[in-house]
Design a protein around this motif. Structure first.
Motif, PDB file in Angstrom:
ATOM      1  N   ARG A  85       0.221   5.670 -10.982  1.00 38.93           N
ATOM      2  CA  ARG A  85      -0.336   7.572 -10.478  1.00 38.93           C
ATOM      3  C   ARG A  85       0.190   8.241  -9.413  1.00 38.93           C
ATOM      4  O   ARG A  85       1.453   7.891  -8.320  1.00 38.93           O
ATOM      5  N   VAL A  86       0.563   9.516 -10.223  1.00 41.75           N
ATOM      6  CA  VAL A  86       0.509  10.063  -8.909  1.00 41.75           C
ATOM      7  C   VAL A  86      -0.344  10.778  -7.620  1.00 41.75           C
ATOM      8  O   VAL A  86      -1.049  11.343  -8.890  1.00 41.75           O
ATOM      9  N   LEU A  87      -0.498  11.072  -6.828  1.00 41.68           N
ATOM     10  CA  LEU A  87      -1.245  11.630  -5.302  1.00 41.68           C
ATOM     11  C   LEU A  87      -0.741  12.597  -5.213  1.00 41.68           C
ATOM     12  O   LEU A  87      -0.106  13.346  -4.558  1.00 41.68           O
ATOM     13  N   PRO A  88      -1.977  14.348  -5.655  1.00 40.04           N
ATOM     14  CA  PRO A  88      -1.705  15.297  -4.720  1.00 40.04           C
ATOM     15  C   PRO A  88      -1.779  14.972  -3.294  1.00 40.04           C
ATOM     16  O   PRO A  88      -1.890  13.620  -2.882  1.00 40.04           O
ATOM     17  N   PHE A  89      -0.914  15.708  -2.017  1.00 41.97           N
ATOM     18  CA  PHE A  89      -0.455  15.059  -1.105  1.00 41.97           C
ATOM     19  C   PHE A  89      -0.891  16.527   0.128  1.00 41.97           C
ATOM     20  O   PHE A  89       0.505  17.097  -0.316  1.00 41.97           O
ATOM     21  N   GLU A  90      -1.717  16.677   0.470  1.00 45.68           N
ATOM     22  CA  GLU A  90      -2.076  17.873   0.836  1.00 45.68           C
ATOM     23  C   GLU A  90      -1.014  18.059   2.201  1.00 45.68           C
ATOM     24  O   GLU A  90      -1.531  17.252   3.149  1.00 45.68           O
ATOM     25  N   ARG A  91      -0.818  19.061   2.790  1.00 40.41           N
ATOM     26  CA  ARG A  91      -0.182  19.864   4.200  1.00 40.41           C
ATOM     27  C   ARG A  91      -0.912  20.786   4.218  1.00 40.41           C
ATOM     28  O   ARG A  91      -0.883  22.042   3.260  1.00 40.41           O
ATOM     29  N   GLY A  92      -1.557  21.118   5.489  1.00 46.78           N
ATOM     30  CA  GLY A  92      -1.790  22.953   5.690  1.00 46.78           C
ATOM     31  C   GLY A  92      -0.608  23.866   5.672  1.00 46.78           C
ATOM     32  O   GLY A  92      -0.029  23.910   5.855  1.00 46.78           O
ATOM     33  N   HIS A  93      -0.930  24.672   4.956  1.00 48.60           N
ATOM     34  CA  HIS A  93       0.017  25.831   4.830  1.00 48.60           C
ATOM     35  C   HIS A  93      -0.369  27.337   5.519  1.00 48.60           C
ATOM     36  O   HIS A  93      -0.915  27.878   4.573  1.00 48.60           O
ATOM     37  N   VAL A  94      -0.829  27.502   6.417  1.00 50.70           N
ATOM     38  CA  VAL A  94      -1.687  28.863   7.589  1.00 50.70           C
ATOM     39  C   VAL A  94      -1.319  28.301   8.617  1.00 50.70           C
ATOM     40  O   VAL A  94      -1.143  27.217   9.369  1.00 50.70           O
ATOM     41  N   LEU A  95      -1.315  29.394   9.692  1.00 49.26           N
ATOM     42  CA  LEU A  95      -1.202  29.014  10.763  1.00 49.26           C
ATOM     43  C   LEU A  95      -2.469  28.343  11.655  1.00 49.26           C
ATOM     44  O   LEU A  95      -3.681  28.249  10.789  1.00 49.26           O
ATOM     45  N   GLY A  96      -2.374  27.440  12.127  1.00 49.35           N
ATOM     46  CA  GLY A  96      -3.308  26.142  12.459  1.00 49.35           C
ATOM     47  C   GLY A  96      -2.912  24.812  11.684  1.00 49.35           C
ATOM     48  O   GLY A  96      -3.557  23.844  11.461  1.00 49.35           O
ATOM     49  N   GLY A  97      -1.628  25.209  10.608  1.00 52.71           N
ATOM     50  CA  GLY A  97      -1.611  23.689   9.934  1.00 52.71           C
ATOM     51  C   GLY A  97      -2.779  23.322   9.005  1.00 52.71           C
ATOM     52  O   GLY A  97      -3.309  23.517   8.232  1.00 52.71           O
ATOM     53  N   SER A  98      -2.439  21.733   9.368  1.00 52.02           N
ATOM     54  CA  SER A  98      -3.723  21.121   8.188  1.00 52.02           C
ATOM     55  C   SER A  98      -4.836  21.058   8.831  1.00 52.02           C
ATOM     56  O   SER A  98      -5.801  20.290   8.445  1.00 52.02           O
ATOM     57  N   THR A  99      -5.091  21.257  10.614  1.00 50.57           N
ATOM     58  CA  THR A  99      -6.600  21.187  11.309  1.00 50.57           C
ATOM     59  C   THR A  99      -7.118  22.745  10.225  1.00 50.57           C
ATOM     60  O   THR A  99      -8.140  22.557  10.603  1.00 50.57           O
ATOM     61  N   CYS A 100      -6.779  23.221   9.185  1.00 49.84           N
ATOM     62  CA  CYS A 100      -7.148  24.100   9.395  1.00 49.84           C
ATOM     63  C   CYS A 100      -8.136  23.804   7.257  1.00 49.84           C
ATOM     64  O   CYS A 100      -9.031  24.547   6.945  1.00 49.84           O
ATOM     65  N   ILE A 101      -7.508  22.449   6.839  1.00 49.69           N
ATOM     66  CA  ILE A 101      -7.754  22.208   6.062  1.00 49.69           C
ATOM     67  C   ILE A 101      -8.262  21.466   6.051  1.00 49.69           C
ATOM     68  O   ILE A 101      -8.631  19.964   4.185  1.00 49.69           O
ATOM     69  N   ASN A 102      -8.228  20.526   6.635  1.00 55.05           N
ATOM     70  CA  ASN A 102      -8.658  18.771   6.984  1.00 55.05           C
ATOM     71  C   ASN A 102      -9.908  18.064   7.677  1.00 55.05           C
ATOM     72  O   ASN A 102     -10.880  19.199   7.332  1.00 55.05           O
ATOM     73  N   PHE A 103     -10.627  17.753   7.540  1.00 50.53           N
ATOM     74  CA  PHE A 103     -12.181  17.328   6.894  1.00 50.53           C
ATOM     75  C   PHE A 103     -12.613  16.843   8.829  1.00 50.53           C
ATOM     76  O   PHE A 103     -14.025  16.622   8.904  1.00 50.53           O
ATOM     77  N   MET A 104     -11.726  17.136   9.427  1.00 51.56           N
ATOM     78  CA  MET A 104     -13.130  17.334  11.101  1.00 51.56           C
ATOM     79  C   MET A 104     -12.295  16.487  11.924  1.00 51.56           C
ATOM     80  O   MET A 104     -12.936  16.800  13.074  1.00 51.56           O
ATOM     81  N   ALA A 105     -12.899  15.845  11.514  1.00 52.66           N
ATOM     82  CA  ALA A 105     -12.971  14.581  12.493  1.00 52.66           C
ATOM     83  C   ALA A 105     -12.643  14.053  13.953  1.00 52.66           C
ATOM     84  O   ALA A 105     -11.126  14.638  13.498  1.00 52.66           O
ATOM     85  N   PHE A 106     -12.237  14.017  14.951  1.00 55.87           N
ATOM     86  CA  PHE A 106     -12.406  14.238  15.790  1.00 55.87           C
ATOM     87  C   PHE A 106     -12.373  12.619  16.530  1.00 55.87           C
ATOM     88  O   PHE A 106     -13.254  12.420  17.459  1.00 55.87           O
ATOM     89  N   THR A 107     -10.465  11.977  17.366  1.00 57.06           N
ATOM     90  CA  THR A 107     -10.722  10.432  16.804  1.00 57.06           C
ATOM     91  C   THR A 107      -9.423  10.882  17.953  1.00 57.06           C
ATOM     92  O   THR A 107      -8.796  10.843  16.950  1.00 57.06           O
ATOM     93  N   ARG A 108      -9.502   9.681  19.220  1.00 52.74           N
ATOM     94  CA  ARG A 108      -8.200   9.919  19.966  1.00 52.74           C
ATOM     95  C   ARG A 108      -7.533   8.776  19.199  1.00 52.74           C
ATOM     96  O   ARG A 108      -5.944   7.964  19.544  1.00 52.74           O
ATOM     97  N   GLY A 109      -7.829   7.705  19.001  1.00 53.04           N
ATOM     98  CA  GLY A 109      -7.512   6.503  19.113  1.00 53.04           C
ATOM     99  C   GLY A 109      -7.186   5.228  19.788  1.00 53.04           C
ATOM    100  O   GLY A 109      -8.818   5.940  20.833  1.00 53.04           O
ATOM    101  N   SER A 110      -7.423   4.390  20.208  1.00 51.49           N
ATOM    102  CA  SER A 110      -7.854   3.287  20.759  1.00 51.49           C
ATOM    103  C   SER A 110      -6.940   2.910  21.851  1.00 51.49           C
ATOM    104  O   SER A 110      -5.868   3.767  22.227  1.00 51.49           O
ATOM    105  N   ARG A 111      -7.127   2.444  22.981  1.00 44.77           N
ATOM    106  CA  ARG A 111      -6.108   1.798  24.263  1.00 44.77           C
ATOM    107  C   ARG A 111      -5.499   1.685  23.448  1.00 44.77           C
ATOM    108  O   ARG A 111      -3.815   1.343  23.646  1.00 44.77           O
ATOM    109  N   ASP A 112      -5.616   0.155  22.890  1.00 45.88           N
ATOM    110  CA  ASP A 112      -4.006   0.013  21.969  1.00 45.88           C
ATOM    111  C   ASP A 112      -3.284   0.297  21.030  1.00 45.88           C
ATOM    112  O   ASP A 112      -2.293   0.150  21.325  1.00 45.88           O
ATOM    113  N   ASP A 113      -3.887   1.446  20.436  1.00 40.76           N
ATOM    114  CA  ASP A 113      -2.819   2.262  19.687  1.00 40.76           C
ATOM    115  C   ASP A 113      -1.619   3.369  20.944  1.00 40.76           C
ATOM    116  O   ASP A 113      -0.480   2.530  20.967  1.00 40.76           O
ATOM    117  N   TRP A 114      -2.432   3.398  21.959  1.00 39.24           N
ATOM    118  CA  TRP A 114      -1.548   3.748  23.004  1.00 39.24           C
ATOM    119  C   TRP A 114      -0.740   3.575  23.844  1.00 39.24           C
ATOM    120  O   TRP A 114       0.506   3.439  24.120  1.00 39.24           O
TER     121      TRP A 114
END
Ligand SMILES: Cc1cc2nc3c(=O)[nH]c(=O)nc-3n(C[C@H](O)[C@H](O)[C@H](O)COP(=O)(O)OP(=O)(O)OC[C@H]3O[C@@H](n4cnc5c(N)ncnc54)[C@H](O)[C@@H]3O)c2cc1C
Length: 594
Positions: A85-114
């Protein structure tokens, strides 16, 4: 000032920094670097400045932005792990970029990620302890619309209360909230309650934090740019303008100095060349950043020579190591008429839109799921032995192998929702995948999309984890809390029971949650440049160049087990300080030598 195209810019104006791309990272940099009135910055954005369009502002409209003028409208190559399958691959194209089209979850990642990022780069500045102040600095936690007591939903001590990005927990409660929370009490071993997933240890299920405040999406542009655009004389923002090439402006010793950019617009033959006195910073996102570097002669020379691009710096890691979070949804039929499926009724939706327009309230102000869970495979899971993966690919015990987002209604990605019925949906997302893809050049035309091959579900670990996670969701919904509520499974999900059926279901239905990362990975400063050692020094300067940095989601050597906007904000916040420190040191050196 805000300019609508490159013809408004003066070729003679001196900028200290030119930032390419006004998305999550670019918005932070433009703001932080212009805090000093003597520093002049140009931010170049390919999309428009319409970040306050109603489609962007209404949280519930997030799913409607794909395919609009705010999306680059990329697609993947046929995916071997997904039945071609070929998937659509969304990326924001506006000032604010993908933060203008994303689903807005606000997560920092884990201690181990960093901490893993700190290890890979040999730079303690990337550890959880070091980035935590930046995570707080960027955030302004606000109460939800209904002003309920949220002391059980967040641990206020780990949050920022004065930063530019306003964030909150869900606007108000929905019909499944009590059942989800009861499940965490009934099945605490596998699905413990986590009061705050932004504490460094996200494991468990808790309330969804998101970049929604007062019922409105809080994009990078709204948070970091709007408050300063008309005030700071030292910031110029030009929209509807692409950087089409990074230009060599000289040499320092043997190293190319890359302080020039070429600007243009689609369909135009005109170009404008500008030069930064200090740095060019590329923040065009994990698809366009590697493309731009490669078009400019920075990349794997073997790849570049295929298109007769002269190599300026041979950096094999550019475009490699693409990582993303693939997911499926599983929907259940429910014995209740009070679910958010009501929004599929056009009359109800227009009533809700009228409410939103009046006071930013109503059902359209909700995030796409009031709870999120971050789950680890059990230590003795057969996935580890069966997949032959060797060591656990997650960053460590605080990093999830999979995530679930729990929604009080139907969400599917294979067509319109069912016309009748009430549902409960669980997203099932792989958060520590081992599949690796790439971005490669198709042509030398900077306006043409590159070739995007995420290679979803191409490793045994990924398909086995998906299988295991789907079974996990079935255990979750078999808790007593769902008795009398869930009446059955729905659609193809229902048919997927045996190992073979689960694999087939995953391959036929997996899509992306749009967290593409890793395509210009950071490594250790000064290390030998060869494949796998990183294209960037630990301060994100492009190896083998002078005057050029990459700051965006491309830089992650391992995708964080998190939604990626906040990790990207954190990276940009820290690097803003590193850039300021570099400039201050250069000033001191100059003063000492004169
Ligand atoms: C549909 C969707 C849903 C998502 N959901 C979530 C979520 O719920 N939570 C979360 O945390 N993250 C989410 N993400 C991911 C998150 O938004 C990104 O990880 C983050 O925005 C990446 O920031 P960035 O700075 O790397 O790139 P972007 O924010 O994409 O910004 C790149 C910018 O550069 C511009 N640009 C590109 N090329 C050029 C050029 N040549 N010249 C000038 N400008 C250029 C682009 O137009 C864009 O504005 C989602 C993303 C999408 C697309």
């Amino acid at each position: 000032a805000l300019f609508q195209g490159p013809s408004h810019l003066s070729a003679n104006k001196a900028y200290d920094y030119i930032i390419v791309g006004g998305g999550a990272a670019g918005s932070v940099l433009a703001n932080r670097l212009t805090e000093n009135r003597d520093v002049h910055v140009l931010l170049v954005e390919a999309g428009s400045s319409n970040f306050e369009d109603i489609l962007i502002e209404v949280p519930n409209f997030a799913g409607r932005l794909a395919g609009t003028q705010f999306d680059w409208n990329f697609t993947t190559t046929p995916q071997p792990g997904l039945e071609g399958r070929v998937l659509p691959f969304e990326r924001g194209h506006v000032l604010g970029g993908s933060t203008c089209i994303n689903f807005m979850a606000f997560t920092r990642g884990s201690r181990d990620d960093w901490d893993r990022l700190a290890n890979v780069t040999n730079d303690k500045g990337w550890s959880w302890e070091s980035i935590f102040p930046y995570a707080k600095k960027l955030e302004h936690l606000v109460p939800p619309i209904d002003r309920r007591d949220i002391s059980d939903e967040v641990d206020i001590r780990v949050h920022g209360l004065h930063g530019p990005v306003h964030a909150s927990v869900p606007a108000f409660l929905v019909s499944t909230d009590d059942r989800v929370i009861s499940t965490t009490q009934q099945l605490p071993d596998e699905f413990p309650f986590n009061r705050d997933m932004n504490s460094g240890d996200p494991i468990g299920i808790g309330w969804t934090p998101s970049t929604i405040a007062g019922g409105v999406r809080q994009s990078g542009a709204l948070s970091y740019l709007k408050p300063i655009l008309s005030i700071r004389q030292n910031l110029d923002v030009v929209v509807n303008t692409h950087v089409t090439k990074l230009l060599q402006t000289g040499s320092v010793g043997k190293l190319p100095e890359m302080r020039g950019v070429q600007l243009s617009q689609p369909g135009s033959k005109k170009t404008l060349t500008l030069r930064a006195t200090k740095e060019v910073i590329v923040s065009a996102g994990a698809v366009k950043t590697p493309q731009l570097l490669m078009l400019s002669g920075i990349g794997d020379s073997a790849e570049l020579s295929k298109l007769n691009i002269k190599t300026i710096v041979d950096l094999p890691d550019v475009g490699k190591n693409l990582q993303d979070h693939p997911f499926v949804t599983g929907s259940f039929t429910v014995n209740n008429t009070n679910t958010l499926d009501v929004l599929n009724n056009a009359t109800v939706e227009s009533q809700q839109l009228a409410i939103w327009k009046k006071n930013h309230g109503g059902l359209l102000a909700l995030p796409s799921g009031n709870q999120v869970g971050w789950i680890r495979l059990p230590k003795n899971s057969s996935v580890f032995s069966e997949s032959g993966v060797g060591t656990d690919p997650s960053a460590g015990p605080t990093s999830a192998h999979w995530e679930t987002i729990l929604f009080d209604g139907f969400i599917g990605f294979g067509g319109p929702p069912p016309s009748t019925g009430n549902f409960f949906t669980a997203f099932i997302v792989l958060t520590s995948p081992t599949s690796r893809g790439n971005v490669t050049l198709n042509t030398t035309d900077p306006f043409a999309p590159p070739i995007i091959n995420p290679s979803y579900l191409t490793t045994p670990f990924d398909i086995l984890t998906m299988r295991s996670a789907i079974r996990g969701i079935r255990r979750f919904t078999s808790a007593p809390a769902w008795d009398g509520w869930i009446t059955g499974e729905f659609g193809p999900f229902k048919q997927a029971q045996s190992d073979e059926q689960l694999d087939a279901f995953a391959r036929a239905n997996t899509v992306t949650i749009n967290h593409v990362s890793g395509t210009v990975r950071v490594g250790k400063s000064g290390s030998v440049v060869e494949e796998g050692t990183g294209a960037l020094d630990s301060d994100l300067k492009v190896k083998g160049t002078v005057g050029l940095r990459v700051v965006d989601a491309s830089i992650f050597p391992f995708i964080p087990a998190a939604h990626t906007q906040v990790p990207t904000y954190i990276v940009a916040e820290r690097v803003s300080d590193l850039i300021k420190a570099d400039a201050a040191n250069a000033c001191k050196k100059e003063a000492a030598s004169s």
